[in-house]
Design a protein around this motif. Sequence first.
Motif, PDB file in Angstrom:
ATOM      1  N   ALA A  86       0.798  -1.226   0.000  1.00 49.43           N
ATOM      2  CA  ALA A  86       0.000   0.000   0.000  1.00 49.43           C
ATOM      3  C   ALA A  86       0.836   1.285   0.000  1.00 49.43           C
ATOM      4  CB  ALA A  86      -0.982  -0.013   1.166  1.00 49.43           C
ATOM      5  N   PRO A  87       1.745   1.488   0.965  1.00 50.48           N
ATOM      6  CA  PRO A  87       2.471   2.757   0.981  1.00 50.48           C
ATOM      7  C   PRO A  87       3.497   2.893  -0.141  1.00 50.48           C
ATOM      8  CG  PRO A  87       3.251   1.325   2.733  1.00 50.48           C
ATOM      9  CD  PRO A  87       2.068   0.658   2.136  1.00 50.48           C
TER      10      PRO A  87
ATOM     11  N   GLU B  77       0.092  -4.422   4.038  1.00 51.50           N
ATOM     12  CA  GLU B  77      -0.235  -3.192   4.768  1.00 51.50           C
ATOM     13  C   GLU B  77      -1.575  -2.643   4.275  1.00 51.50           C
ATOM     14  OE1 GLU B  77       3.015  -0.481   5.740  1.00 51.50           O
ATOM     15  OE2 GLU B  77       4.386  -1.817   4.650  1.00 51.50           O
TER      16      GLU B  77
ATOM     17  N   ALA C   9      -2.469  10.231  -1.506  1.00 49.13           N
ATOM     18  CA  ALA C   9      -3.936  10.257  -1.486  1.00 49.13           C
ATOM     19  C   ALA C   9      -4.496  11.090  -2.630  1.00 49.13           C
ATOM     20  CB  ALA C   9      -4.422  10.807  -0.147  1.00 49.13           C
TER      21      ALA C   9
ATOM     22  N   SER D 296     -11.905   0.514  12.677  1.00 44.75           N
ATOM     23  CA  SER D 296     -10.545   1.020  12.552  1.00 44.75           C
ATOM     24  C   SER D 296     -10.465   2.214  11.595  1.00 44.75           C
ATOM     25  CB  SER D 296      -9.613  -0.086  12.046  1.00 44.75           C
ATOM     26  OG  SER D 296      -9.979  -0.463  10.726  1.00 44.75           O
ATOM     27  N   GLN D 297      -9.366   2.919  11.683  1.00 49.52           N
ATOM     28  CA  GLN D 297      -9.095   4.002  10.759  1.00 49.52           C
ATOM     29  C   GLN D 297      -8.489   3.414   9.485  1.00 49.52           C
ATOM     30  OE1 GLN D 297      -9.863   7.263  11.389  1.00 49.52           O
ATOM     31  NE2 GLN D 297     -10.805   6.488  13.270  1.00 49.52           N
ATOM     32  N   GLY D 298      -8.763   4.036   8.361  1.00 46.79           N
ATOM     33  CA  GLY D 298      -8.165   3.570   7.118  1.00 46.79           C
ATOM     34  C   GLY D 298      -9.183   3.005   6.155  1.00 46.79           C
TER      35      GLY D 298
ATOM     36  N   GLU E  73      -4.269  -1.975   5.666  1.00 46.32           N
ATOM     37  CA  GLU E  73      -4.956  -0.944   6.443  1.00 46.32           C
ATOM     38  C   GLU E  73      -4.638   0.460   5.937  1.00 46.32           C
ATOM     39  OE1 GLU E  73      -1.013  -1.583   8.538  1.00 46.32           O
ATOM     40  OE2 GLU E  73      -2.526  -2.810   7.531  1.00 46.32           O
ATOM     41  N   LYS E  74      -3.571   0.590   5.126  1.00 46.59           N
ATOM     42  CA  LYS E  74      -3.164   1.897   4.605  1.00 46.59           C
ATOM     43  C   LYS E  74      -3.735   2.176   3.216  1.00 46.59           C
ATOM     44  CE  LYS E  74       1.096   1.654   7.313  1.00 46.59           C
ATOM     45  NZ  LYS E  74       2.576   1.576   7.295  1.00 46.59           N
TER      46      LYS E  74
ATOM     47  N   SER F 120      -2.756  -7.283   7.213  1.00 47.80           N
ATOM     48  CA  SER F 120      -2.960  -6.072   8.010  1.00 47.80           C
ATOM     49  C   SER F 120      -2.547  -6.287   9.460  1.00 47.80           C
ATOM     50  CB  SER F 120      -4.446  -5.667   7.941  1.00 47.80           C
ATOM     51  OG  SER F 120      -4.747  -4.675   8.886  1.00 47.80           O
TER      52      SER F 120
ATOM     53  N   PRO G 114       1.188   5.690  -2.712  1.00 51.63           N
ATOM     54  CA  PRO G 114       1.640   6.535  -1.598  1.00 51.63           C
ATOM     55  C   PRO G 114       0.891   7.854  -1.424  1.00 51.63           C
ATOM     56  CG  PRO G 114       3.163   6.712  -3.433  1.00 51.63           C
ATOM     57  CD  PRO G 114       2.166   5.666  -3.815  1.00 51.63           C
TER      58      PRO G 114
ATOM     59  N   HIS H 187      -6.359   3.419   0.570  1.00 53.23           N
ATOM     60  CA  HIS H 187      -7.430   4.409   0.553  1.00 53.23           C
ATOM     61  C   HIS H 187      -8.757   3.687   0.319  1.00 53.23           C
ATOM     62  CE1 HIS H 187      -9.926   7.752  -0.848  1.00 53.23           C
ATOM     63  NE2 HIS H 187      -9.034   8.572  -0.299  1.00 53.23           N
TER      64      HIS H 187
END
Length: 368
Positions: free
Chosen positions: A172-173, A209, A179, A285-287, A211-212, A245, A177, A214
Amino acid sequence: MCVRRLLPVLLALSAAEADFFQFDSISNASTYYFNYIYCNIWEGECQPHQDDATQQVPTRDLWGGIPQDYMSLMYQWYCSLGQCCESGDCRITNNITGLARDLQTKLHGQHLAQSVVLKAIQGFINNPESNKPLTLSFHGWSGTGKNFVARMIADNLYREGVKSECVRLFIAPFHFPHARLVDTYKGQLREAIRDMVLRCPQTLFIFDEAEKLHPGLIDAIKPYMDHYDNVDGVNYRRAIFLFLSNIGGATINDVALDFWHSGQNREDIGMEDLEHRLRAETMESQGGFAQSELMSGHLIDFFVPFLPLEYRHVKLCARDAYTARGLETDEATLDEVAKAMLYVPKEERLFSAQGCKSIPQRINFFLP
């Protein structure tokens, strides 16, 4: 014989519109498939794992308008030139016995993941009429085995493992990377998945990853994981989606700690103790996960918990690391490696804070 087998493919291609083909794409395709046949069917000498642009299968320019039935004919023809494989595609091995063995002997302290992953993959492989792609969500602390199991799945389902052209890893990142570029990423991701499904009758997509990610990015590919016969003429039901995650790691650890305090064996922890908690925590959760239609549409088939690793599991990881390098060791050395790790919580010092993630590097310190 070869001409007779190729004739349906040629007829299929001739039915396409004349202006569909572009000479650059045809040249690229010819180069790719010459190398593919030469290396993999005629077993000629070739350079391994070439990343040259000429080795890449053309994407939308050439394959996008060809129906999947015709693509299947092409793959059958390539297979008929040499050895044929039980899967119908020599890139796909579907070695369930090997997967079961690897999960049992190489993955430590994860009885839930061992059971759920094997049953989910085996059931999916054995059911060619599945009504949707298989979607698994791996949860737990870093170093507990999520990436390790994803690699096991790739290694046992595909001849080239994670390097197979039927397997795609997204981090993900790294891959997404910014947004502000999410709309661009949506198109790129949809095209990448679509093109791979057109090229491979069984595909594996790994999102690390997760959870990251969008939420809009997940929603962009949500139709590919839903209960549709096809999306824009493409059937995605033979795809496998893995989401990795750290979400829920603390919850998993709390349950494992509660079992330890009550004197119960960690092997007595069941999916009923964790899966509903993981689903709830992921929703809150956030994300991208919490806000995506992947969750609200209940499209994740299994939430797979990876338990925190204890001292005894770290020793087993150290043993495997020595063995992988062809080195002999003894219990005293394995104890030294395990004792060098940080353990939490502070009072109990029960779980390795890094799991087994740094073990292959740490054993260097203990070499003579």
